[in-house]
Scaffold this active site. Structure first.
Site, mmCIF file in Angstrom:
data_model
loop_
_atom_site.group_PDB
_atom_site.id
_atom_site.type_symbol
_atom_site.label_atom_id
_atom_site.label_comp_id
_atom_site.label_asym_id
_atom_site.label_seq_id
_atom_site.Cartn_x
_atom_site.Cartn_y
_atom_site.Cartn_z
ATOM 1 N N ARG A 110 46.973 32.210 33.535
ATOM 2 C CA ARG A 110 48.060 31.366 33.029
ATOM 3 C C ARG A 110 48.243 30.105 33.882
ATOM 4 N NH1 ARG A 110 52.196 36.279 33.513
ATOM 5 N NH2 ARG A 110 50.254 37.337 33.012
ATOM 6 N N LYS A 163 42.273 43.238 42.727
ATOM 7 C CA LYS A 163 42.075 44.291 41.727
ATOM 8 C C LYS A 163 41.426 45.505 42.370
ATOM 9 C CE LYS A 163 41.319 41.356 37.628
ATOM 10 N NZ LYS A 163 42.496 41.761 36.839
HETATM 11 N N1 BES Z 1 41.705 38.535 33.530
HETATM 12 C C1 BES Z 1 42.823 39.392 33.671
HETATM 13 C C2 BES Z 1 43.210 40.102 32.379
HETATM 14 C C3 BES Z 1 42.216 41.070 31.827
HETATM 15 C C4 BES Z 1 42.120 42.346 32.344
HETATM 16 C C5 BES Z 1 41.397 40.696 30.797
HETATM 17 C C6 BES Z 1 41.209 43.228 31.817
HETATM 18 C C7 BES Z 1 40.468 41.564 30.271
HETATM 19 C C8 BES Z 1 40.379 42.853 30.795
HETATM 20 C C9 BES Z 1 44.029 38.595 34.129
HETATM 21 O O1 BES Z 1 43.758 37.541 34.974
HETATM 22 C C10 BES Z 1 44.898 39.535 34.876
HETATM 23 O O2 BES Z 1 44.475 40.012 35.889
HETATM 24 N N2 BES Z 1 46.090 39.773 34.362
HETATM 25 C C11 BES Z 1 47.017 40.659 34.997
HETATM 26 C C12 BES Z 1 48.391 40.042 34.885
HETATM 27 C C13 BES Z 1 49.431 40.750 35.696
HETATM 28 C C14 BES Z 1 49.151 40.592 37.159
HETATM 29 C C15 BES Z 1 50.778 40.179 35.332
HETATM 30 C C16 BES Z 1 46.955 41.978 34.269
HETATM 31 O O3 BES Z 1 46.815 41.999 33.043
HETATM 32 O O4 BES Z 1 47.011 43.007 34.938
HETATM 33 MN MN MN Z 2 43.654 38.136 36.993
#
Ligand code: BES
Ligand code: MN
Ligand code: ZN
Length: 477
Positions: A331, A257
């Site tokens: 997931r 990230k």
């Molecule tokens: N934990 C995050 C989702 C999230 C982001 C929750 C911001 C709350 C606030 C999750 O693990 C994630 O990183 N999801 C990705 C999925 C993508 C790579 C398909 C996302 O949402 O960017």
């Molecule tokens: Mn994530």
């Protein structure tokens, strides 16, 4: 700190009292107060307050707006009580007359909302400050002679404690709330609330073939845990499985990230916290269902052994998954936990997870996205959310998008092909692990962590969805 009790009349010891005001009934105020309100711009809007008298210098009266009388709702009382409780934050003994303004609304719900409002609004996270909290322990007397008032106050207070437990866990830094620490706290909660706990350590997790949890854990210095909690009333009317995402910190893994995106990722166990918190209240609310909670716990890090984009693992249910983005880790751990839940054939599965940022693109940070394979289970959540005033917004699970998860090398890949409908595509991924059982999924998205203070709490973990889950289970027939 704040506590609530019931009193038949305003106790003489209080240093603050409120006066409920309807925005369309300002004319009913004494003339002096009317002109003061006009001068101060107080018009009785929901959640608005005005301190109107210094009295003898030892007590105050606070006007509390409830909005228009014909639009009065239970939530008007929650917001009014919350606002009042912040105004009297320096007082030790106060009383509230809000309950008397309940009009034709359901007495139990109004009283519970007042109790929730005063307490939720005053939540503080003080665990890591060097000085002890200087906040005053305010005692609030709710003025009422309503029969079951004491019982209602007790129940609502337990629900507030549950929400604040979820908030405490969500606010705790990822470096301290590691899987073993989450387990430690869960054990204490379970002990205090008659829940049975089972903890699987790393070795057991390997033995049980939780491939998704292990795949995410590969990049971590810290062991994973798999936590199971069980609540069982004497004659359960149904068996429900709750599954909560327990990523104690989400760096994204090798698909790392941005620093901005990582800033709040200690909240990524918010779903697991909501499951634990909701379960902590089941006995107190006398929930008629047997509930088993499953919480897969690990952080998502970038260590040398971390899973690589392109790697394939085998999940608990035997399906192979190609990991193309290590940041879609929720997931993966949820897949195994859902499989374990499904193996016991519960009447319904409800999962809660901070699963996607895309859910926030769809419904914003003040709503929880809800989807599922069984509309009746989804409806229970929506209706419970409505009852306790937590915003839920259903998204579809369109089979048209299922093919986005087709992989050239494995049974599934962990991300969709396009950039659209990300919350639903993640939901479709989870559905693959529910074995066709009735299932609903709550994506907390940005709703789990608030970047600014709200009427019911400060900046930080919100504990959102806890009250809805408790209500869903407590009202199950
Ligand atoms: N934990 C995050 C989702 C999230 C982001 C929750 C911001 C709350 C606030 C999750 O693990 C994630 O990183 N999801 C990705 C999925 C993508 C790579 C398909 C996302 O949402 O960017
Ligand atoms: Mn994530
Ligand atoms: Zn995550």
């Amino acid at each position: 700190m704040i506590s609530v009790r019931v009193a038949p009349s305003v106790p003489s010891s209080v240093t603050a009292i409120d006066r409920p005001v309807f925005s369309d009934k300002l004319a009913a105020l004494p003339a002096k107060l009317q002109s003061l309100a006009a001068l101060q711009g107080f018009d009785g809007k929901e959640g608005q307050t005005l301190v109107v008298t210094a009295g003898n210098g030892q007590s105050i009266e606070v006007l509390v707006g409830l909005g228009a009388k014909d639009k009065l709702t239970v939530n008007s009382f929650r917001l009014g009580a919350a606002a009042y409780s912040k105004v009297v934050a320096k007082h030790e003994n106060v009383a509230t007359n809000l309950f008397k303004a309940k009009s034709r609304l359901n007495a139990e719900k109004v009283l519970a909302a007042i109790v929730e409002g005063v307490q939720l609004a005053r939540y503080e996270f003080w665990a890591h400050k060097s000085e002890a909290s200087k906040s005053v322990a305010t005692k609030v007397a709710v003025v009422t002679s309503y029969d079951s008032a004491k019982k209602v106050v007790k129940r609502a207070t337990k629900i507030v404690e549950a929400v604040n437990l979820a908030r405490d866990l969500g606010n705790e830094p990822g470096g301290t709330l590691l899987p073993v620490e989450f387990v430690k706290r869960a054990e204490a909660v379970a002990e205090a609330n008659d829940l049975k706990v089972t903890v699987w350590d790393q070795k057991r997790i390997v033995k049980e073939k939780l491939g998704g949890l292990l795949a995410v854990n590969q990049g971590s210095e810290h062991e994973a845990r798999f936590l199971t909690l069980a609540y069982k009333p004497a004659k359960p009317v149904a068996s429900i499985a709750l599954v909560g995402k327990g990523i104690t910190f989400d760096s994204g893994g090798l698909s790392i990230k941005s620093s901005q995106g990582m800033m709040t990722m200690k909240i990524d166990m918010g779903g697991g916290a909501a499951v634990l918190a909701a379960m902590s209240a089941l006995k107190a609310v006398d929930a008629p269902v047997a509930v088993t909670g499953y919480i897969p716990l690990t952080d998502n890090m970038t260590g040398g052994a971390a899973i690589r984009p392109g790697d394939v693992f085998i999940a608990r249910n035997g399906k192979s998954v190609e990991v193309l983005n290590t940041d879609a880790e929720g997931r993966l751990v949820m897949a195994d936990a859902l499989s374990i839940a499904a193996e016991t054939k519960p009447d319904a599965i409800i999962d809660v997870a901070t699963l996607t940022g895309a859910s926030a693109v769809a419904v914003g940070g003040k709503f929880v996205a809800v989807m599922g394979s069984a509309q009746d289970v989804v409806d229970r959540i929506l209706s419970a959310g409505d009852d306790v005033d937590e915003n839920m917004w259903q998204l579809p699970l369109p089979k048209e998008y299922r093919s986005e998860l087709d992989s050239p090398v494995a049974d599934l890949k962990n991300i969709g092909s396009g950039r659209y409908a990300g919350a639903s595509v993640a939901g479709l991924f989870l559905q693959e692990f529910t074995d066709g059982l009735p299932w609903a999924h709550l994506d907390l998205g940005l709703a789990a962590f608030s970047e600014s203070a709200s009427p019911l709490g400060p900046k930080g973990a919100t504990g959102l969805a806890v009250r809805t889950i408790i209500e869903t289970l407590a009202s199950w027939k």
